[in-house]
Design an enzyme around this catalytic site. Structure first.
Site, mmCIF file in Angstrom:
data_model
loop_
_atom_site.group_PDB
_atom_site.id
_atom_site.type_symbol
_atom_site.label_atom_id
_atom_site.label_comp_id
_atom_site.label_asym_id
_atom_site.label_seq_id
_atom_site.Cartn_x
_atom_site.Cartn_y
_atom_site.Cartn_z
ATOM 1 N N HIS A 114 0.774 -1.054 -0.048
ATOM 2 C CA HIS A 114 -0.027 -0.139 -0.105
ATOM 3 C C HIS A 114 0.829 1.257 0.115
ATOM 4 O O HIS A 114 1.945 1.208 0.681
ATOM 5 C CB HIS A 114 -1.007 -0.017 1.374
ATOM 6 N N ASP A 150 -6.573 -2.289 3.734
ATOM 7 C CA ASP A 150 -5.715 -1.493 4.167
ATOM 8 C C ASP A 150 -5.388 -1.518 5.798
ATOM 9 O O ASP A 150 -4.895 -0.654 6.130
ATOM 10 C CB ASP A 150 -5.524 -0.268 3.503
HETATM 11 C C1 GRF Z 1 1.249 1.356 -6.491
HETATM 12 O O1 GRF Z 1 1.481 2.330 -5.757
HETATM 13 C C2 GRF Z 1 0.779 0.298 -5.511
HETATM 14 O O2 GRF Z 1 1.155 0.347 -4.220
HETATM 15 C C3 GRF Z 1 -0.904 0.296 -5.459
HETATM 16 O O3 GRF Z 1 -1.104 0.688 -7.393
HETATM 17 C C4 GRF Z 1 0.085 1.306 -7.505
HETATM 18 C C5 GRF Z 1 0.453 0.754 -9.007
HETATM 19 O O4 GRF Z 1 1.194 -0.571 -8.620
HETATM 20 N N1 GRF Z 1 -1.682 -0.482 -5.004
HETATM 21 P P1 GRF Z 1 1.671 -1.522 -10.021
HETATM 22 O O5 GRF Z 1 2.688 -0.745 -10.690
HETATM 23 O O6 GRF Z 1 0.536 -1.708 -10.665
HETATM 24 O O7 GRF Z 1 2.263 -2.353 -9.242
#
Ligand code: GRF
Length: 223
Positions: A114, A150
């Protein structure tokens, strides 16, 4: 390491999959003793699916729009997950809120990343909210997922300073760099049998984590 002693893990995604990529890289470089059995996305357009295909990892789509409700979607998702029998399920940019029933099926073997220093800024738009709140320090958290959004026991965090020139995009980019460090590290510990959920607390090497570990102050032997 042979495939037989590697823990089967499975990633749930919804989008770009940069956290998935950091996990793929860590597995391929031998930093995580696991095999990514599959990547499942609720969105067919998720670029993370292409990342999986590029790396020869099975990829599936369980499109939440094709189901009449949350429970029907989760039943289909759970059925597909179970075809891979993962020891660990990783939400990696997975944007669906999961029911208590679903989470209970994976108690202690469901992790999430998160983009905030939990318990601050649960939910969405964390970078905007951090800037609007005027916090000096922001960051990211790896936690055991529970049915409260979360809110599961936090394992490991990393911090970034919020700069006066920051907007949500620049701050998100710096936080994401830290996500790509702490998520593979927590997964490594889990796959080494060092990390577990015990009596509703994260436990590492037999010690209950009263407070989340901080990347910046980790003992070297944990890296
Ligand atoms: C990231 O900030 C993650 O923490 C949130 O979605 C964003 C994109 O994640 N849940 P990703 O590039 O798809 O892994």
């Amino acid at each position: 390491m042979t495939n037989t002693d590697r823990l089967p893990i499975l990633a749930l995604i919804s989008g770009g999959g940069s956290n998935l990529q950091s996990l793929i890289d860590a597995v391929e470089e031998g930093r995580i003793n696991a095999v990514i059995s599959a990547v499942i996305s609720n969105r067919p357009s998720a670029y993370g699916l292409q990342r999986a295909q590029i790396h020869g990892i099975a990829s599936d789509v369980i499109d939440h729009r094709h189901y009449s409700g949350r429970h029907e979607f989760e039943k289909a998702l759970r059925d597909r997950i179970e075809t891979y029998s993962p020891a660990l399920v990783l939400m990696a940019g997975f944007m669906r809120v999961l029911t208590e029933e679903f989470v209970a099926c994976y108690e202690g073997r469901l992790l999430n990343i998160h983009p905030s220093l939990l318990p601050d800024f649960r939910g969405l738009h964390t970078h905007n909210r951090a800037i609007d709140a005027g916090v000096q320090v922001h960051g990211c958290s790896v936690h055991f997922a529970t049915s409260d959004l979360d809110s599961g026991p936090v394992i490991l965090q990393a911090s970034v300073s919020v700069l006066p020139i920051d907007d949500a995009e620049s701050l998100a980019a710096r936080v994401l760099e830290k996500e790509h460090i702490i998520y593979p590290l927590a997964v490594k510990w889990f796959c080494e049998g060092r990390l577990r959920l015990h009596q509703n607390a994260a436990e590492l090497d037999g010690k209950s984590l009263a407070e989340p570990l901080q990347l910046e102050s980790l003992n070297k032997e944990l890296l």
